[in-house]
Design a protein around this motif. Structure first.
Motif, PDB file in Angstrom:
ATOM      1  N   LEU A 264      -8.594  14.982 -24.820  1.00  0.00           N
ATOM      2  CA  LEU A 264      -7.918  15.076 -23.746  1.00  0.00           C
ATOM      3  C   LEU A 264      -7.875  16.340 -23.187  1.00  0.00           C
ATOM      4  O   LEU A 264      -7.635  17.078 -23.959  1.00  0.00           O
ATOM      5  N   LYS A 265      -8.249  16.400 -21.881  1.00  0.00           N
ATOM      6  CA  LYS A 265      -8.267  17.639 -21.249  1.00  0.00           C
ATOM      7  C   LYS A 265      -7.130  17.913 -19.993  1.00  0.00           C
ATOM      8  O   LYS A 265      -6.425  18.588 -20.098  1.00  0.00           O
ATOM      9  N   THR A 266      -7.076  16.835 -19.147  1.00  0.00           N
ATOM     10  CA  THR A 266      -6.335  16.865 -18.066  1.00  0.00           C
ATOM     11  C   THR A 266      -5.485  15.780 -17.884  1.00  0.00           C
ATOM     12  O   THR A 266      -5.746  14.672 -17.931  1.00  0.00           O
ATOM     13  N   LEU A 267      -4.009  16.217 -18.058  1.00  0.00           N
ATOM     14  CA  LEU A 267      -2.986  15.237 -17.884  1.00  0.00           C
ATOM     15  C   LEU A 267      -2.286  15.400 -16.545  1.00  0.00           C
ATOM     16  O   LEU A 267      -1.968  16.569 -16.114  1.00  0.00           O
ATOM     17  N   LYS A 268      -2.199  14.422 -15.935  1.00  0.00           N
ATOM     18  CA  LYS A 268      -1.354  14.579 -14.558  1.00  0.00           C
ATOM     19  C   LYS A 268      -0.285  13.221 -14.336  1.00  0.00           C
ATOM     20  O   LYS A 268      -0.901  12.310 -14.091  1.00  0.00           O
TER      21      LYS A 268
END
Length: 353
Positions: A264-268
Motif C-alpha cells: 500500500l502506498k497512498t492512504l486518503k
C-alpha cells in the motif's frame, strides 16, 4: 417499497435522467429497487441483458485485455486493474488465478448479468456486470482505454439473453446469519482448531460443532483469536503502508471474493471512508461500519496463518487480510505482518480509552 408501487421502467429511466451523476446503487435504493432492476429498466437504452453464468462472462473478460475488476459488499469496495486469465471453471466454485486478478467465484449465486454502455463526461464507459438473486452486484468488469472494444462487442452479441424485457424479478436479500456459538463444545472447538492443517478446514470443523465463523472466534480464545479495538483497522493500514510490506486483502460479495496482493502506498481518509488510491488498486472502506475486529491464527502445514478480519454490526464479514506467504512472486511478509498485528490494541484497550 411494496411490490405494487414499484416504479415502471419508464419512471426508472426518467429518474436516471434527472440524476445523471448519482451512483446506480444509490439511485436504486432511493427508488426502492435493486441495482439489477435499475439496469434492466435500461435494456435497449445502452444496456443489454446477458446470460449470467461465469463461464461466459469471465470467458469474455479474458479476451478484453486490461480492465478493472470490482467486487464490493456494503462496507468495502475493491478495484483491481489487470488482465483476466487462467480461468478455472467449477460447478460450485470457479477461480481466476492470475496476478493481480485473483478471484473465487460462486456460479450458483450469479442470477443476472448486463452489458452496460454509459455516456460520461469522458466518453462511453463500458462494463460487464453480474448480480445475485436479490439484484445486488456480485462482480463488475469495467473496460479501460486500452481494452479491446471489438472483443466487448463480440461478447455482447454472443452472451445476449433470449429475454430482453425491461424488467427483472428479484428475491429478498438473504439476511446475515448472526454469530452462532456453542459454548458446550468449546473444548472440542479448541481441539479441532489445533489439529487443522489447512485454513479451509475451519468451515467444516465449526459447522459440525453448530457454530459459524464469528461465533467460533468469540469463544475459542487465546492463542487462536484476539479481539481488537475497532480503531486498529486504521492503525493497521497505516502500519502496513509504513512498513512497505505486501499483504493479501480479501473482499467478498455474495457471488465473488476478490483478492489483491501487494503493498500500500497512498492512504486518503474522506469522511467515514478510508481509501487506498494506488496505481492499479483502489480500496474504499467504511470505517464507521466496522463493529468487530479479530486477529485470528489458524495452523497449517506451512505454519500458522495469521489474519485480521473485520465484521459489521450484523456479523457480516467486511474483509480479511493475510500476509503474503513464501513461494509467491511477492516477498514473504509473514514476520513483519506478525509484528504489526501483535502491536495492534486489543478490545480491552479500546474500552479503557
Amino acid at each position: 417499497m411494496a411490490l405494487d408501487t414499484l416504479p415502471t421502467p419508464v419512471e426508472i429511466r426518467e429518474a436516471r435522467a434527472r440524476n445523471p451523476k448519482q451512483r446506480e446503487r444509490d439511485l436504486a435504493d432511493k427508488l426502492g429497487i435493486s441495482e439489477a432492476q435499475l439496469l434492466a429498466a435500461h435494456v435497449g437504452h445502452g444496456v443489454t441483458r446477458l446470460n449470467a453464468h461465469p463461464d461466459g462472462i469471465i470467458g469474455a473478460a479474458c479476451t478484453l485485455g486490461e480492465v478493472m475488476a470490482l467486487t464490493r459488499n456494503e462496507s468495502c469496495v475493491s478495484e483491481v486493474v489487470g488482465h483476466y486469465d487462467n480461468y478455472q471453471p467449477g460447478k460450485h466454485a470457479a477461480m481466476v488465478l492470475n496476478e493481480p486478478m485473483d478471484l473465487r467465484i460462486f456460479p450458483n449465486r450469479w442470477a443476472s448479468a448486463f452489458a452496460v454502455e454509459k455516456e460520461t463526461e469522458n466518453g462511453v464507459r463500458r462494463s460487464l456486470q453480474a448480480f445475485d438473486r436479490a439484484g445486488d452486484a456480485a462482480h463488475k468488469i469495467f473496460l479501460r482505454e486500452e481494452s479491446a472494444l471489438p472483443a466487448f462487442e463480440r461478447a455482447v452479441a454472443e452472451l445476449r439473453h433470449d429475454d430482453e424485457a425491461p424488467d427483472l424479478a428479484v428475491k429478498p436479500r438473504d439476511t446475515t446469519e448472526p454469530p452462532r456459538a456453542n459454548p458446550d463444545k468449546v473444548e472440542a472447538l479448541r481441539k479441532g482448531w489445533a489439529a487443522m492443517t489447512d485454513t479451509h478446514q475451519f468451515y467444516s470443523m465449526a459447522g459440525k460443532l453448530k457454530m459459524n465463523r464469528l461465533g467460533a472466534y468469540r469463544i475459542v480464545g487465546a492463542p487462536f483469536t484476539r479481539a481488537l479495538a475497532t480503531g486498529s483497522v486504521d492503525s493497521m493500514f497505516h502500519a502496513v503502508r509504513d512498513a512497505g510490506i505486501p499483504i493479501m486483502i480479501f473482499v467478498g460479495s455474495h457471488g465473488c471474493i476478490q483478492i489483491r496482493s501487494g503493498d500500500l502506498k497512498t492512504l486518503k481518509p474522506m469522511g467515514p471512508w478510508l481509501n487506498v488510491l494506488d496505481p492499479g488498486f483502489n480500496l474504499h472502506l467504511r470505517l464507521d461500519r466496522v463493529a468487530e475486529v479479530w486477529a485470528v491464527e489458524k495452523p497449517t502445514k506451512r505454519g500458522a496463518a495469521l489474519s485480521v478480519e473485520a465484521f459489521d454490526s450484523e456479523g457480516g464479514l467486511i474483509f480479511q487480510i493475510f500476509p503474503v506467504p513464501a513461494g509467491r512472486e511477492l516477498p514473504d511478509s509473514r514476520a513483519p505482518w506478525q509484528k504489526i498485528v501483535e502491536a495492534l490494541p486489543g478490545l480491552a484497550a479500546q474500552g479503557a480509552a
